[in-house]
Design a protein around this motif. Structure first.
Motif, short mmCIF file in Angstrom:
data_model
loop_
_atom_site.label_atom_id
_atom_site.label_comp_id
_atom_site.label_asym_id
_atom_site.label_seq_id
_atom_site.Cartn_x
_atom_site.Cartn_y
_atom_site.Cartn_z
N THR B 2 -76.99 67.22 28.40
CA THR B 2 -77.75 67.13 29.48
C THR B 2 -76.87 68.06 30.52
O THR B 2 -77.55 68.86 31.32
CB THR B 2 -77.86 65.97 29.86
OG1 THR B 2 -78.27 65.20 28.85
CG2 THR B 2 -79.33 66.03 30.54
N GLU B 130 -82.91 62.21 34.54
CA GLU B 130 -82.48 62.92 33.12
C GLU B 130 -81.07 63.09 33.16
O GLU B 130 -80.17 62.59 32.36
CB GLU B 130 -83.13 64.12 32.82
CG GLU B 130 -83.08 64.28 31.28
CD GLU B 130 -83.94 63.30 30.39
OE1 GLU B 130 -83.51 62.66 29.61
OE2 GLU B 130 -85.02 63.17 30.88
N THR B 132 -78.64 62.08 35.47
CA THR B 132 -77.85 60.83 35.88
C THR B 132 -78.23 59.70 34.76
O THR B 132 -77.61 58.66 35.00
CB THR B 132 -78.16 60.21 37.19
OG1 THR B 132 -79.70 60.28 37.20
CG2 THR B 132 -77.49 61.21 38.22
N GLY B 133 -78.84 60.06 33.75
CA GLY B 133 -79.03 59.07 32.58
C GLY B 133 -79.93 57.69 32.86
O GLY B 133 -79.85 56.83 32.51
N ARG B 152 -76.11 55.33 40.29
CA ARG B 152 -76.56 56.50 39.80
C ARG B 152 -77.78 57.08 40.35
O ARG B 152 -77.71 58.40 40.67
CB ARG B 152 -77.03 56.23 38.15
CG ARG B 152 -75.56 56.16 37.35
CD ARG B 152 -75.88 55.76 36.03
NE ARG B 152 -74.79 55.44 35.14
CZ ARG B 152 -74.33 56.05 34.09
NH1 ARG B 152 -74.99 56.81 33.54
NH2 ARG B 152 -73.59 55.28 33.41
N TRP B 182 -67.56 58.57 33.55
CA TRP B 182 -68.70 59.22 33.56
C TRP B 182 -68.82 60.03 35.05
O TRP B 182 -68.98 61.19 35.02
CB TRP B 182 -70.16 58.47 33.28
CG TRP B 182 -71.15 59.26 33.51
CD1 TRP B 182 -71.80 60.32 32.82
CD2 TRP B 182 -71.97 59.40 34.96
NE1 TRP B 182 -72.95 60.65 33.36
CE2 TRP B 182 -72.93 60.20 34.84
CE3 TRP B 182 -71.99 58.68 36.10
CZ2 TRP B 182 -73.98 60.42 35.49
CZ3 TRP B 182 -72.79 58.94 37.18
CH2 TRP B 182 -73.80 59.95 36.74
N ARG B 346 -69.39 64.59 29.46
CA ARG B 346 -70.43 64.87 28.64
C ARG B 346 -71.28 63.62 27.98
O ARG B 346 -72.05 63.29 27.86
CB ARG B 346 -70.18 65.92 27.67
CG ARG B 346 -70.19 67.44 28.32
CD ARG B 346 -70.56 68.33 27.32
NE ARG B 346 -70.31 69.62 27.87
CZ ARG B 346 -69.15 70.37 27.98
NH1 ARG B 346 -68.23 69.95 27.00
NH2 ARG B 346 -69.06 71.40 28.49
N ALA B 349 -73.14 61.76 30.38
CA ALA B 349 -74.38 62.01 30.57
C ALA B 349 -75.28 62.14 29.18
O ALA B 349 -76.62 62.24 29.43
CB ALA B 349 -74.39 63.67 30.98
N ASN B 350 -74.69 61.85 28.16
CA ASN B 350 -75.74 61.84 27.11
C ASN B 350 -76.30 60.84 26.78
O ASN B 350 -77.27 60.54 26.19
CB ASN B 350 -74.77 62.05 25.69
CG ASN B 350 -74.93 63.65 25.21
OD1 ASN B 350 -75.88 64.12 25.47
ND2 ASN B 350 -74.09 64.00 24.44
N GLU B 351 -76.04 59.58 27.46
CA GLU B 351 -76.57 58.33 27.20
C GLU B 351 -78.05 58.24 27.65
O GLU B 351 -78.52 58.79 28.66
CB GLU B 351 -75.95 57.32 28.02
CG GLU B 351 -74.94 56.74 27.66
CD GLU B 351 -74.21 55.56 28.26
OE1 GLU B 351 -74.81 54.85 28.71
OE2 GLU B 351 -73.45 55.77 28.78
#
Lengths: 263, 351
Positions: B2, B130, B132-133, B152, B182, B346, B349-351
């Motif tokens: 992301t 998106e 900030t997950g 977040r 993160w 990364r 951010a993927n979560e």
């Protein structure tokens, strides 16, 4: 400016408050107008001590019977529009996105006038449908004069103006709950008592018509209580007086907001 | 991934802006919260704004953001007051407190309110959620959020206008270690885009691995500013040998100064351990310990900020970037993790 106003509307319509208020205003308008229509048009109304007036005033009163509750709710809406910002500290993000504080406050004022008018329409939806049906059942002309339209339009303005009074009050008393208690207490209890007490005094009777609730009542040209010596204002004077309250309080609120530190 | 996608979408934005605090003072009655404070923040770098609780960090940030009126002095962003910015959200993004949400409004709606005021499209809101997950969680009312969620969401709000400057007040507060990792990667990524980033904290160690520059204040006054490397001081090496004098002599021949430290160790004024080892081998002295000497930043920070408490006035006069000789504490061995920030960013951010 447009962006800040849009943001204020979003603030209002993204919590549950708005539809709770809408239901409250609708029900108050419908119930009070049904009750008022029934009461003032009964054959023995005058003997029973009902408020008196000409047919137009009676119809005006029927359609605006719920306004008393309506403007208290709008007073609360006005207080909340600024009070909840202090309470939840969202005033910080409001002033970060609109750092010009005069502009931020003007956006609130415009939005509140709009919200007042919207709730006014909700209120009229309840009072005019229910009131007109009740009047027709009683064989009274539900629309005796074009003047009724003026009253309906002014009731929208009255609700907007009361929300601005709330806005000023919400800044004057930063504790939201205290502001609501004081605001509703004054408008609902202190002011009627004071106007009842003062209306028996010579000098008192002269200032009583300028109280915000009495000005509001004069604005919509409703019936008046029997046996009072007070001469109420004409509709336009009432509108001007209430607008003056609203302007003074919201101007005060803007001035305070511009000066204060937000921390 | 992301984060990578967003890099492309935010490319082409102008770099960071220059923050300049000049002679800033704020008094509340007889109490001076910020006292004649001056410092600068450079674009493309992460600057840590440090000081104990109550040092005046938040007041300073609030003055920079036009929320608090300075008693005197200026706080400018690219030469302008925050209040005079035309599109403030696109110049400065800020997250001051993690509790600034209406509990009855969803996080997404909170962002929509801000987006409306800034003239930004709603699509930007979903983009940030998106990034900030928290896209799903943000549809719940903010009253139910955990501290990490709030942080977040605050970060998402700060980034809405794709600002050139990012100001975060205690962003790591309430984050779990994974969240801190993160955040670190995320900030590094943003600094890499050329943004100016100012992060406040009351813990030097919390931001030690994150920041490039530091500004340390205590009692509203500047006690130190400069790069992280300057704070650490020149690199030194600890060596233990059976014959200190002989090694010191050999090192002097190699043009390296060394002096006995505490507990029989030798402090060598170089970061080049290979050189020290070679010299020791040639001199024929055995070596049983050879390592970097790490600055004990916690002790340093404590000393800097406590020092001014005891002796008001000293702090403001210390030169920015000046290294105090007594500042470094020998013998500290706090090992820092060395994972690369961009990669952990990364992952987060993927979560």
């Amino acid at each position: 400016m447009g962006a800040a106003i849009k943001s204020e509307f979003r603030k209002f319509f993204t919590t549950r408050l708005w539809w709770g208020m809408a239901i409250g205003i609708f029900l108050a308008a419908a119930l009070f107008s049904a009750f008022f229509a029934y009461f003032t048009t009964s054959a023995t109304a005058t003997e029973e001590g009902a408020p008196t007036g000409d047919p137009v005033q009676i119809v005006n009163s029927v359609y605006t019977a719920g306004l008393g509750v309506g403007y208290l709710l709008m007073l609360t809406v006005g207080i909340l529009q600024i009070g909840s910002e202090y309470r939840h500290k969202t005033i910080t993000s409001t002033l970060l996105s609109t750092p010009n504080r005069v502009r931020a406050m003007l956006a609130k004022i415009v939005a509140l006038l709009g919200i007042g008018a919207l709730y006014g329409l909700v209120s009229l939806l309840g009072s005019v449908t229910v009131g007109a049906i009740t009047l027709m059942v009683r064989d009274v002309d539900p629309f005796p004069s074009i003047e009724v339209l003026r009253t309906l339009a002014l009731s929208l303005l009255a609700l907007g103006l009361w929300s601005l009074i709330g806005l000023g009050l919400g800044i004057l008393i930063p504790n939201m709950v205290a502001a609501i208690l004081v605001g509703v207490g004054v408008a609902w209890i202190v002011e009627p008592l004071l106007s009842f007490g003062l209306s028996n005094l010579d000098w008192g009777a002269k200032i009583v018509p300028y109280f915000p609730s009495n000005a509001t009542n004069a604005m919509v040209n409703g019936v008046t209580a029997q046996g009072t010596d007070v001469t109420f204002l004409s509709w336009w004077a009432g509108a001007l007086v209430l607008a003056a309250y609203a302007a003074a309080l919201s101007a005060f609120g803007t001035w305070r907001t511009v000066r204060q530190d937000v921390s | 991934m992301t984060a990578a996608t967003t890099t492309t979408s935010t490319q082409g934005t102008p770099g960071g802006a220059h923050i300049e605090i000049r002679d800033l003072t704020k008094s509340f009655g007889s109490f001076t919260a910020v006292d004649n404070l001056s410092f600068e923040v450079q674009p493309g770098r992460i600057t840590g704004f440090l000081g104990p609780n109550g040092a005046g960090k938040t007041t300073t940030l609030r003055m920079l953001l036009g929320l608090v009126h300075p008693t005197s002095g200026t706080a400018r962003i690219d030469g302008r007051d925050y209040r005079d910015l035309d599109r403030p959200l696109s110049v400065v993004g800020s997250a001051l407190e993690a509790t600034n949400f209406h509990p009855g409004r969803s996080g997404r709606d909170h962002l929509r309110v801000i987006a409306a005021a800034g003239g930004l499209p709603d699509s930007r809101v979903d983009e940030l959620l998106e990034l900030t997950g928290i896209p799903a969680a943000a549809r719940k009312r903010a009253g139910e959020y955990s501290m990490g969620m709030r942080q977040r969401l605050g970060l998402a709000a700060a980034l809405l206008g794709d600002p050139r400057v990012l100001i975060l007040d205690e962003p790591a507060n309430g984050l779990d270690p994974e969240g801190i990792r993160w955040l670190r990667g995320f900030l590094r990524h943003l600094a890499g885009e050329g943004k100016t980033i100012l992060v406040s904290s009351h813990l030097l160690q919390e931001v030690e691995q994150t920041v490039d520059d530091v500004v340390i204040i205590a009692n509203g006054r500047l006690v130190r500013s400069g790069t992280m490397a300057e704070l650490h001081g020149a690199p030194t090496t600890i060596v233990r040998t059976s014959d200190n004098d002989r090694l010191v002599g050999a090192l002097r021949v190699a043009d390296v100064m060394a002096a006995p430290g505490a507990d029989g160790e030798l402090v060598v004024e170089t970061g080049d351990k290979r050189l020290v080892g070679d010299v020791a081998l040639q001199a024929g002295v055995p070596v049983w310990e050879l390592r970097d000497r790490r600055t004990d930043l916690e002790a340093l920070f404590f000393q800097l900020t406590e020092g001014t408490n005891r002796n008001l006035g000293d702090g403001a006069t210390s030169l920015p970037g000046a290294t105090q000789p007594g500042a470094t504490q020998p013998g500290a061995t706090a090992d820092a993790p060395t994972e690369t920030d961009a990669i952990s960013g990364r992952e987060g951010a993927n979560e």
